[in-house]
Motif scaffolding. Structure first.
Motif, PDB file in Angstrom:
ATOM      1  N   LEU A  62       0.827  -1.204   0.000  1.00  6.50           N
ATOM      2  CA  LEU A  62       0.000   0.000   0.000  1.00  6.50           C
ATOM      3  C   LEU A  62       0.860   1.252   0.000  1.00  6.50           C
ATOM      4  O   LEU A  62       0.553   2.233  -0.676  1.00  6.50           O
ATOM      5  CB  LEU A  62      -0.938  -0.014   1.211  1.00  6.50           C
ATOM      6  N   VAL A 102       2.158   1.946  -3.501  1.00  2.00           N
ATOM      7  CA  VAL A 102       1.131   2.474  -4.394  1.00  2.00           C
ATOM      8  C   VAL A 102       0.808   3.929  -4.059  1.00  2.00           C
ATOM      9  O   VAL A 102       0.553   4.741  -4.928  1.00  2.00           O
ATOM     10  CB  VAL A 102      -0.151   1.601  -4.318  1.00  2.00           C
ATOM     11  N   ALA A 103       0.857   4.276  -2.778  1.00  2.00           N
ATOM     12  CA  ALA A 103       0.500   5.627  -2.342  1.00  2.00           C
ATOM     13  C   ALA A 103       1.697   6.563  -2.359  1.00  2.00           C
ATOM     14  O   ALA A 103       1.671   7.622  -1.745  1.00  2.00           O
ATOM     15  CB  ALA A 103      -0.104   5.574  -0.946  1.00  2.00           C
ATOM     16  N   GLY A 142      -6.365  11.710  -5.551  1.00  2.00           N
ATOM     17  CA  GLY A 142      -5.348  10.708  -5.843  1.00  2.00           C
ATOM     18  C   GLY A 142      -5.315   9.636  -4.770  1.00  2.00           C
ATOM     19  O   GLY A 142      -6.218   9.528  -3.940  1.00  2.00           O
ATOM     20  N   PHE A 143      -4.269   8.828  -4.791  1.00  2.00           N
ATOM     21  CA  PHE A 143      -4.140   7.735  -3.830  1.00  2.00           C
ATOM     22  C   PHE A 143      -3.902   8.270  -2.423  1.00  2.00           C
ATOM     23  O   PHE A 143      -3.188   9.255  -2.242  1.00  2.00           O
ATOM     24  CB  PHE A 143      -2.999   6.790  -4.211  1.00  2.00           C
ATOM     25  N   LEU A 191      -3.149   6.714   1.674  1.00  2.00           N
ATOM     26  CA  LEU A 191      -2.828   5.597   2.549  1.00  2.00           C
ATOM     27  C   LEU A 191      -3.235   5.979   3.961  1.00  2.00           C
ATOM     28  O   LEU A 191      -3.001   7.106   4.400  1.00  2.00           O
ATOM     29  CB  LEU A 191      -1.325   5.308   2.496  1.00  2.00           C
ATOM     30  N   LEU A 224      -6.156   1.720   1.733  1.00  2.00           N
ATOM     31  CA  LEU A 224      -5.788   2.405   0.504  1.00  2.00           C
ATOM     32  C   LEU A 224      -7.067   2.907  -0.148  1.00  2.00           C
ATOM     33  O   LEU A 224      -7.999   2.127  -0.388  1.00  2.00           O
ATOM     34  CB  LEU A 224      -5.050   1.461  -0.449  1.00  2.00           C
ATOM     35  N   ASN A 225      -7.122   4.211  -0.378  1.00  2.00           N
ATOM     36  CA  ASN A 225      -8.272   4.836  -1.026  1.00  2.00           C
ATOM     37  C   ASN A 225      -7.803   5.593  -2.254  1.00  2.00           C
ATOM     38  O   ASN A 225      -6.630   5.927  -2.380  1.00  2.00           O
ATOM     39  CB  ASN A 225      -8.968   5.818  -0.078  1.00  2.00           C
ATOM     40  N   TYR A 226      -8.745   5.893  -3.126  1.00  2.00           N
ATOM     41  CA  TYR A 226      -8.470   6.779  -4.251  1.00  2.00           C
ATOM     42  C   TYR A 226      -9.452   7.934  -4.146  1.00  2.00           C
ATOM     43  O   TYR A 226     -10.659   7.764  -4.365  1.00  2.00           O
ATOM     44  CB  TYR A 226      -8.610   6.062  -5.598  1.00  2.00           C
ATOM     45  N   SER A 240     -14.134   8.938  -1.635  1.00  2.00           N
ATOM     46  CA  SER A 240     -12.936   8.133  -1.361  1.00  2.00           C
ATOM     47  C   SER A 240     -13.248   6.647  -1.321  1.00  2.00           C
ATOM     48  O   SER A 240     -13.302   6.040  -0.254  1.00  2.00           O
ATOM     49  CB  SER A 240     -12.328   8.554  -0.021  1.00  2.00           C
ATOM     50  N   GLY A 290     -12.405   2.734  -1.383  1.00  2.00           N
ATOM     51  CA  GLY A 290     -11.166   2.082  -1.009  1.00  2.00           C
ATOM     52  C   GLY A 290     -11.351   0.743  -0.333  1.00  2.00           C
ATOM     53  O   GLY A 290     -12.446   0.185  -0.292  1.00  2.00           O
TER      54      GLY A 290
END
Length: 181
Positions: free
Chosen positions: A13, A16-17, A46-47, A49, A67-69, A79, A81
């Motif tokens: 995570l 990715v973030a 955006g991403f 964490l 993890l959210n977008y 958000s 996630g």
């Protein structure tokens, strides 16, 4: 093995973030629970964490990495996630869960926001619990860009599996604050 899986999930995570810029850390206190949280990129599109640790005075604790977008839709922030969590109920076996859900933030004024979130994990995505539910809603006040004061209501439940006791880790109002960098 559970710790190795949680560490691997957390590192994945974090990778990715990596584009997240803002850091947040805070604490919420309810009548029978304490919730510590941190986040990277939680206020920007955006991403994002997040990490949480919630301890109940009576029903155990839950640790999670999420993890959210974040998507800006007009003035709203949506958000969607997922969270990977370790569950440690007081009267049942320790386990894990993967929950899906998300949140929404609605600006009311320049300093006040209304927010809500919901996460759920079915039996198929969890171990030693039938399902997991988490919901919260409230209002935040940000008098300066670095400080956020929150008032809300939180509900978190671990429903027992195979005749084990249900554990309501949080169910009630809370007050909290966080710092943003």
């Amino acid at each position: 093995m559970k710790q190795v899986a949680m560490v691997c999930a957390g590192l994945s995570l974090l990778a990715v973030a990596g584009t997240a810029q803002a850091i947040e850390g805070g604490m919420d206190v309810g009548k029978d629970y304490t919730h510590l949280r941190f986040g990277l990129g939680t206020d920007t599109p955006g991403f994002a964490l997040s990490g949480d640790w919630l301890r109940s005075d009576h029903d155990g604790n839950v640790e999670s990495l999420g993890l959210n977008y974040n998507v800006g839709v007009g003035s709203f922030m949506l958000s969607p996630g997922a969270k990977v969590m370790s569950t440690n109920p007081k009267d049942s076996k320790d386990g894990y869960a993967v929950a899906i859900g998300g949140g929404v933030t609605v600006p009311v004024t320049n300093m006040f926001n209304a927010y809500g979130e919901y996460y759920w994990s079915p039996d198929a995505f969890s171990a030693h619990i039938d399902n997991y539910q988490e919901a919260s809603a409230g209002v935040s006040f940000r008098p300066i860009s670095l400080v956020d004061v929150r008032v809300g209501y939180k509900y978190m439940a671990l429903n027992g599996k195979d005749g084990r006791k249900d554990n309501v880790v949080a169910d009630g109002p809370y007050v909290g604050a966080s710092v943003h960098f």
